[in-house]
Design a protein around this motif. Structure first.
Motif, short mmCIF file in Angstrom:
data_model
loop_
_atom_site.label_atom_id
_atom_site.label_comp_id
_atom_site.label_asym_id
_atom_site.label_seq_id
_atom_site.Cartn_x
_atom_site.Cartn_y
_atom_site.Cartn_z
N CYS A 184 -5.55 -4.68 -0.73
CA CYS A 184 -4.51 -4.76 0.31
C CYS A 184 -5.02 -4.25 1.65
O CYS A 184 -4.74 -4.84 2.70
CB CYS A 184 -3.27 -3.97 -0.11
SG CYS A 184 -2.36 -4.68 -1.47
N ILE A 185 -5.75 -3.14 1.63
CA ILE A 185 -6.28 -2.58 2.88
C ILE A 185 -7.26 -3.57 3.52
O ILE A 185 -7.22 -3.80 4.74
CB ILE A 185 -6.94 -1.22 2.61
CG1 ILE A 185 -5.86 -0.20 2.24
CG2 ILE A 185 -7.75 -0.74 3.81
CD1 ILE A 185 -6.38 1.10 1.68
N VAL A 224 0.84 -1.20 0.00
CA VAL A 224 0.00 0.00 0.00
C VAL A 224 0.88 1.25 0.00
O VAL A 224 0.63 2.20 -0.76
CB VAL A 224 -0.96 0.01 1.22
CG1 VAL A 224 -1.61 1.37 1.41
CG2 VAL A 224 -2.02 -1.06 1.06
N GLN A 243 -4.96 -1.65 -4.29
CA GLN A 243 -4.72 -1.00 -3.01
C GLN A 243 -5.88 -1.25 -2.04
O GLN A 243 -5.66 -1.54 -0.86
CB GLN A 243 -4.53 0.50 -3.20
CG GLN A 243 -4.19 1.21 -1.90
CD GLN A 243 -4.05 2.69 -2.05
OE1 GLN A 243 -4.76 3.31 -2.85
NE2 GLN A 243 -3.15 3.29 -1.30
#
Length: 182
Positions: free
Chosen positions: A96-97, A75, A93
């Motif tokens: 990933c979060i 990230v 992204q």
């Protein structure tokens, strides 16, 4: 082999202008039959993964921490290189979060489950019909219950990763078509 003629003009087709329509071989048919037989004839349910204490749990928890760190670095890298301006990288992204939040919940859920006493449950540890008694410690029981619903974070994370990869694929196809002069 059965082939269909390509629906595009021959000058546009980069390949041989022939697509494989269908091909049923005995190996494919046998593989498909074997797959369906295995899926429809389970003798034991192995969907629950239990780690023997304490080494298995430690290794599993360390893997969660490593995955959190890896997703955090990705990230940061995406943000610092300004790649999130593109649609595919924004999806990656977001994935990933969500993976970070999922791993934090899973890590906490595993830790909480090691702190719970057997008297808080009805049924054996390996029993699929194991029930949680909420009245003994409501806060702990509810936290345990909701932290074990980690699939509500993991499935969307995988979906966003898929959307990001699909955006990369579509972008590559458009760039490839542009280079060929269409």
């Amino acid at each position: 082999m059965l082939y269909l003629k390509c629906s595009t003009a021959p000058r546009r087709c980069r390949h041989t202008c022939k697509r494989l329509a269908s091909r049923v071989t005995p190996l494919r048919l046998t593989s498909l039959a074997l797959f369906f037989w295995i899926v429809t004839q389970p003798s034991t349910l192995w969907a629950l993964q239990v780690h023997p204490a304490p080494e298995g749990l430690f290794a599993h928890q360390i893997a969660h921490l490593f995955f959190i760190l890896s997703m955090g670095i990705l990230v940061y890298w995406l943000q610092s290189n300004n790649l999130v301006r593109e649609r595919g990288w924004r999806f990656v992204q977001l994935s990933c979060i969500l993976f970070i939040v999922w791993n934090c919940c899973a890590f906490t859920g595993h830790w909480l489950s090691s702190k719970m006493v057997p008297e808080m449950f009805i049924g054996a540890t390996s029993d699929v019909d194991r029930r949680l008694i909420v009245s003994r410690s409501p806060t702990l029981a509810l936290a345990y219950y909701f932290l074990n619903m980690d699939h509500l974070l993991c499935v969307p994370a995988i979906s966003f990763l898929f959307l990001g990869l699909r955006a990369f694929y579509r972008q590559a196809r458009l760039e490839e078509a542009g280079e060929d002069g269409y």
